[in-house]
Scaffold this motif. Sequence first.
Motif, mmCIF file in Angstrom:
data_model
loop_
_atom_site.group_PDB
_atom_site.id
_atom_site.type_symbol
_atom_site.label_atom_id
_atom_site.label_comp_id
_atom_site.label_asym_id
_atom_site.label_seq_id
_atom_site.Cartn_x
_atom_site.Cartn_y
_atom_site.Cartn_z
ATOM 1 N N ALA A 194 1.417 9.585 1.589
ATOM 2 C CA ALA A 194 1.052 8.159 1.543
ATOM 3 C C ALA A 194 -0.223 7.905 2.339
ATOM 4 C CB ALA A 194 2.198 7.314 2.093
ATOM 5 N N TYR A 195 -0.328 8.548 3.498
ATOM 6 C CA TYR A 195 -1.514 8.400 4.347
ATOM 7 C C TYR A 195 -2.739 8.959 3.618
ATOM 8 C CZ TYR A 195 -4.428 8.727 8.550
ATOM 9 O OH TYR A 195 -5.428 8.588 9.479
ATOM 10 N N ILE A 196 -2.583 10.149 3.003
ATOM 11 C CA ILE A 196 -3.701 10.787 2.305
ATOM 12 C C ILE A 196 -4.150 9.914 1.135
ATOM 13 C CG2 ILE A 196 -4.393 12.801 0.957
ATOM 14 C CD1 ILE A 196 -2.385 14.430 2.637
ATOM 15 N N ALA A 197 -3.190 9.344 0.410
ATOM 16 C CA ALA A 197 -3.524 8.494 -0.735
ATOM 17 C C ALA A 197 -4.373 7.307 -0.313
ATOM 18 C CB ALA A 197 -2.234 8.014 -1.409
ATOM 19 N N GLU A 198 -3.988 6.650 0.783
ATOM 20 C CA GLU A 198 -4.746 5.494 1.243
ATOM 21 C C GLU A 198 -6.118 5.911 1.748
ATOM 22 O OE1 GLU A 198 -3.328 1.569 3.230
ATOM 23 O OE2 GLU A 198 -3.486 3.080 4.789
ATOM 24 N N SER A 199 -6.195 7.061 2.397
ATOM 25 C CA SER A 199 -7.478 7.524 2.935
ATOM 26 C C SER A 199 -8.458 7.878 1.818
ATOM 27 C CB SER A 199 -7.265 8.750 3.831
ATOM 28 O OG SER A 199 -6.411 8.446 4.901
ATOM 29 N N MET A 200 -7.934 8.429 0.720
ATOM 30 C CA MET A 200 -8.785 8.855 -0.396
ATOM 31 C C MET A 200 -8.951 7.766 -1.450
ATOM 32 S SD MET A 200 -7.300 12.763 -0.824
ATOM 33 C CE MET A 200 -8.340 13.131 -2.229
ATOM 34 N N PHE A 201 -8.272 6.605 -1.250
ATOM 35 C CA PHE A 201 -8.346 5.493 -2.196
ATOM 36 C C PHE A 201 -7.846 5.900 -3.576
ATOM 37 C CE2 PHE A 201 -12.122 5.216 0.683
ATOM 38 C CZ PHE A 201 -11.580 4.284 1.548
ATOM 39 N N SER A 237 0.809 -1.222 0.000
ATOM 40 C CA SER A 237 0.000 0.000 0.000
ATOM 41 C C SER A 237 0.842 1.272 0.000
ATOM 42 C CB SER A 237 -0.930 0.017 1.212
ATOM 43 O OG SER A 237 -0.187 0.165 2.416
ATOM 44 N N ARG A 238 2.120 1.153 0.325
ATOM 45 C CA ARG A 238 2.976 2.342 0.340
ATOM 46 C C ARG A 238 3.160 2.907 -1.066
ATOM 47 N NH1 ARG A 238 8.109 1.761 4.189
ATOM 48 N NH2 ARG A 238 7.995 4.011 3.821
ATOM 49 N N LYS A 239 3.094 2.052 -2.080
ATOM 50 C CA LYS A 239 3.222 2.508 -3.463
ATOM 51 C C LYS A 239 1.911 2.425 -4.226
ATOM 52 C CE LYS A 239 8.148 1.555 -4.105
ATOM 53 N NZ LYS A 239 9.184 0.883 -4.951
ATOM 54 N N HIS A 240 1.018 1.555 -3.760
ATOM 55 C CA HIS A 240 -0.274 1.366 -4.440
ATOM 56 C C HIS A 240 -1.380 1.446 -3.388
ATOM 57 C CE1 HIS A 240 2.013 0.076 -7.982
ATOM 58 N NE2 HIS A 240 2.701 -0.708 -7.173
ATOM 59 N N ALA A 241 -1.670 2.669 -2.946
ATOM 60 C CA ALA A 241 -2.580 2.872 -1.816
ATOM 61 C C ALA A 241 -3.980 2.343 -2.086
ATOM 62 C CB ALA A 241 -2.644 4.358 -1.469
ATOM 63 N N ALA A 242 -4.429 2.414 -3.332
ATOM 64 C CA ALA A 242 -5.806 2.030 -3.647
ATOM 65 C C ALA A 242 -5.974 0.537 -3.890
ATOM 66 C CB ALA A 242 -6.293 2.812 -4.870
ATOM 67 N N PHE A 243 -4.873 -0.223 -3.876
ATOM 68 C CA PHE A 243 -4.959 -1.637 -4.243
ATOM 69 C C PHE A 243 -5.808 -2.436 -3.262
ATOM 70 C CE2 PHE A 243 -3.228 -5.982 -3.838
ATOM 71 C CZ PHE A 243 -3.540 -6.448 -5.107
ATOM 72 N N ILE A 244 -5.624 -2.200 -1.964
ATOM 73 C CA ILE A 244 -6.321 -2.998 -0.950
ATOM 74 C C ILE A 244 -7.831 -2.936 -1.129
ATOM 75 C CG2 ILE A 244 -6.766 -3.255 1.528
ATOM 76 C CD1 ILE A 244 -3.976 -2.231 2.061
ATOM 77 N N THR A 245 -8.322 -1.753 -1.458
ATOM 78 C CA THR A 245 -9.780 -1.562 -1.541
ATOM 79 C C THR A 245 -10.306 -1.625 -2.970
ATOM 80 O OG1 THR A 245 -9.381 0.832 -1.537
ATOM 81 C CG2 THR A 245 -9.916 -0.207 0.570
ATOM 82 N N SER A 246 -9.471 -2.029 -3.923
ATOM 83 C CA SER A 246 -9.963 -2.162 -5.296
ATOM 84 C C SER A 246 -10.878 -3.384 -5.388
ATOM 85 C CB SER A 246 -8.790 -2.301 -6.275
ATOM 86 O OG SER A 246 -8.095 -3.509 -6.056
#
Length: 463
Positions: A424-431, A66-75
Amino acid sequence: MENTTRISPISSIAHSATKTEIASLFGLALVHAWIYAFNTSNEATYPWQYVYLAIAAAMLALALLSRKHAAFITSKPACAIAGIFGMAAPLLAFVAHSNSLGTLPLIFGGIFVGWAYSIWGIAYSRFSTPQAIFLLFVSGILAAVLKTAFFLTPEPIVQILLAILAPFALFSGLSACTVSQSIPRGALRFAKKDVKSLWKVGAIVLVFSVVNANLLANEQIHPAAMTISAFLVARAAEIFLCACILAWTFLLKKPFNFVQLWRIILVLLATDIVVRIAFPGIAFQPLFSSVCVNFIVLFVWLTLSDIAQHSDIAPSVVFGIGWSLYTIPLFAGVTITQKLGTQTTEALFLALLLYFMLIVSTFCLELRDRDIQLIFSDVNADAAPMPQEFADIDTRCANLAEKVHLTARELEVMQMLCKGRTKAYIAESMFVTENTVKGHTKRLYAKLGVHSKKELQQLIDLE
């Protein structure tokens, strides 16, 4: 500090969410019930504790990814694959007969649960502490009801139900992530540079997990072989304790803290040890271990939720590392104890476990520890002051955004940057990807005439 629990815990969510979306917020109960039924309904010969090693490996891998692909987990495509693992695991466990095939359900089950926990970790990182308490302990009650239903159902049907339940657990988590996006972030309390100060939290989780693992490994009665009365008493105890915490927080409007919660676990584990020493082989003994497992899970989850809500570290990293501090010691404790044999059931060994647990608790469960006080400070009237206070940060950002005509996304990025969040945190939060966040940030800085996060924060402070 004002006790924020005087406000309805989900009032800020309910007005903008549908009934289906609100119902999905309690979907973590599906994951908790799934892993319990998966481990206890099967009487196969494979070592059940290896599923916890697989969970830890899956969550750590997702945290790294998720550090490089933040949206992957929730895709949705990735979640669909995780759902297939969750559907296959109980079916394979039911038909598995050889040891080589018997380990495959554990791997599949671990991947599914680790993925589901990572998704739910993202959702819970957005909930305020009162909201997390309400949702988590109501989900705990629902999970106890589901466990009872599984216990009373024939094993073949249980495996089919678990297979059906898996995709619902994942996609209810995705729905919760979507709903929680509208919730403002909390003030920054646990920055990356300060994370080492939380070592006592990690030590408590690790030690209590090891002790509980030893007790689980030495159970004389398998949970699946418990009498109906013993099982129902254990589930009633779970429901009662969850209800007590909800009543304490929302009806009596009393504050509570990290130390109080973990002292409850200390009492439960100590009671389990004393009962084993004084009444070896008693039929109701397994209920203590069962209740302890449930509440260690709930309290670890609540602690990680609060840290993720008030940290600049990505939620998947907080939950990946934090949950591993529970699952890896659990796996190691059960495995080592099983290899040592029945000698570990002796009273002296149990007394040493109790002594070790009390020593660690004495040094780590300190009410005066400033970093410990910061945990759950949203509902702790006696908490230490927060290192940074952003009481009206969202309002000030919104006022400035209106003047310079920022987009909704740029406003959201600005609010998080002003609270000290990383890209990185913002990217994961915003998917979204981190590059997308960098693009929003570049345009945001250009419109405001600033060149760094520090200048942006200074601008907001002067507004």
